[in-house]
Enzyme design. Sequence first.
Site, PDB file in Angstrom:
ATOM      1  N   CYS A  74       3.059   1.470  -4.281  1.00 13.00           N
ATOM      2  CA  CYS A  74       2.561   2.585  -3.107  1.00 13.00           C
ATOM      3  C   CYS A  74       2.652   1.860  -1.806  1.00 13.00           C
ATOM      4  O   CYS A  74       1.725   1.975  -0.928  1.00 13.00           O
ATOM      5  CB  CYS A  74       0.894   2.914  -3.224  1.00 13.00           C
ATOM      6  SG  CYS A  74       0.384   4.434  -2.681  1.00 13.00           S
ATOM      7  N   CYS A 123       6.711   6.701  -6.483  1.00 13.47           N
ATOM      8  CA  CYS A 123       5.441   7.443  -7.335  1.00 13.47           C
ATOM      9  C   CYS A 123       6.003   7.509  -8.707  1.00 13.47           C
ATOM     10  O   CYS A 123       5.039   7.368  -9.628  1.00 13.47           O
ATOM     11  CB  CYS A 123       5.423   8.812  -6.664  1.00 13.47           C
ATOM     12  SG  CYS A 123       4.878   8.931  -5.070  1.00 13.47           S
ATOM     13  N   CYS A 157       4.064   4.603 -10.456  1.00 12.41           N
ATOM     14  CA  CYS A 157       2.851   4.370 -10.306  1.00 12.41           C
ATOM     15  C   CYS A 157       2.069   4.826 -11.375  1.00 12.41           C
ATOM     16  O   CYS A 157       2.091   5.780 -11.831  1.00 12.41           O
ATOM     17  CB  CYS A 157       2.364   5.301  -9.066  1.00 12.41           C
ATOM     18  SG  CYS A 157       0.480   5.182  -8.628  1.00 12.41           S
ATOM     19  N   GLU A 181      -6.781 -15.000   1.515  1.00 13.83           N
ATOM     20  CA  GLU A 181      -7.266 -13.761   2.058  1.00 13.83           C
ATOM     21  C   GLU A 181      -7.320 -13.552   3.815  1.00 13.83           C
ATOM     22  O   GLU A 181      -6.925 -12.519   4.341  1.00 13.83           O
ATOM     23  CB  GLU A 181      -8.672 -13.409   1.476  1.00 13.83           C
ATOM     24  CG  GLU A 181      -8.675 -12.901   0.003  1.00 13.83           C
ATOM     25  CD  GLU A 181      -7.961 -11.976  -0.138  1.00 13.83           C
ATOM     26  OE1 GLU A 181      -7.970 -10.909   0.729  1.00 13.83           O
ATOM     27  OE2 GLU A 181      -7.215 -11.701  -0.990  1.00 13.83           O
ATOM     28  N   CYS A 186      -2.989  11.901  -8.716  1.00 17.20           N
ATOM     29  CA  CYS A 186      -2.803  11.400  -7.195  1.00 17.20           C
ATOM     30  C   CYS A 186      -2.809  12.825  -6.257  1.00 17.20           C
ATOM     31  O   CYS A 186      -1.700  13.606  -6.595  1.00 17.20           O
ATOM     32  CB  CYS A 186      -1.687  10.452  -7.017  1.00 17.20           C
ATOM     33  SG  CYS A 186      -1.540  10.126  -5.137  1.00 17.20           S
TER      34      CYS A 186
END
Length: 357
Positions: A190, A197, A200, A35, A206
């Site tokens: 995205c 899209c 997605c 991370e 959305c």
Amino acid sequence: MDWFAERLLAWFERQGRRDLPWQQPIDAYRVWVSEIMLQQTQVTTVIPYYERFMSRFPDVGALAAADLDEVLHHWTGLGYYARGRNLHRAARAVVAEHGGALPDSVDTLTALPGIGRSTAGAIAAIAFGAQAAILDGNVKRVLARFHAVPGYPGDAEPRKALWQHAEAHTPAVRVGDYTQAIMDLGATVCTRSRPNCARCPVESRCAARKAGAAERYPKRKPKRARPERAARMFVVVDSGGRCLLERRPLEGLWGGLWTPPERPAETTVGSLCDEFTIAADDVEDSRTGEPFRHTFSHFHLDIEPVFVRLVRAGLGVADRDDVCWYDAANDAGGPSIGLSAPAARLVQSIARNRSEP
């Protein structure tokens, strides 16, 4: 579990990434290192650095016991070096204050150097299964589009709204999978430009998609002209091919890294030699190299390298702890130190051609 989380988890079962190095196996230390490395850095760039880092520092104890120079050596080229310094500081705090076990709560994690709210949430969710939200760059983009959140996410009001959405969608179960799923969605579907899209899993609800405005969210950071600065880097090479390096102060640009002496653009070879008590007779020749630009997040630095070749080896200029003679050609057998990107570029040019600096 809300509709958004259910759809992401179903998509993750089919499309999610499960073979990244820090996922095999998942533990708190591995998640933490990944991370930190992934902050402002793409997965494909991070993977080789992560693998080398984990090979040398396989657990928090090994990292805590290492010298900062060696940690930064393994960070060289990855950029944003404060991440490496803070990772090292935090590892020592984990050993000293937590018995070598990374804490599992967001509040305790954020008390460690270099761990912010989102990074703490990722560690708590992925490694410990805690119901903790994250808001990295990919997640900001997904949520800003799904909810049509106006404004630049770095500003207070949009950031507050995005955190509220992030917390509302984070489920109480399978939170590790959900966390990975929303990061993967932002990284692979995205995307910032040309979002796919049609692929997605949440496109039917959305708000940005419905408005035909996906690429307008989130609002881009306002552009500001970067100021320009100029400096000289003096690449002083002795007769044995070793380069004189200085360690930068821990605070500030390239903190804790080694570079050829960087001085104002008007600095001469003579004044630098006076500073390091190098006699004029010890200078065989000097020349300026091709200038190049190094860009930081907030300014451009135009660097003019000045190559100085000495007639002897090991002049007594390295009596300070923040100065050393460095032999790039024999790096494998020498000290492991962290180099700034310009330093690595200049030192490697010496290693490639030992006949001239």
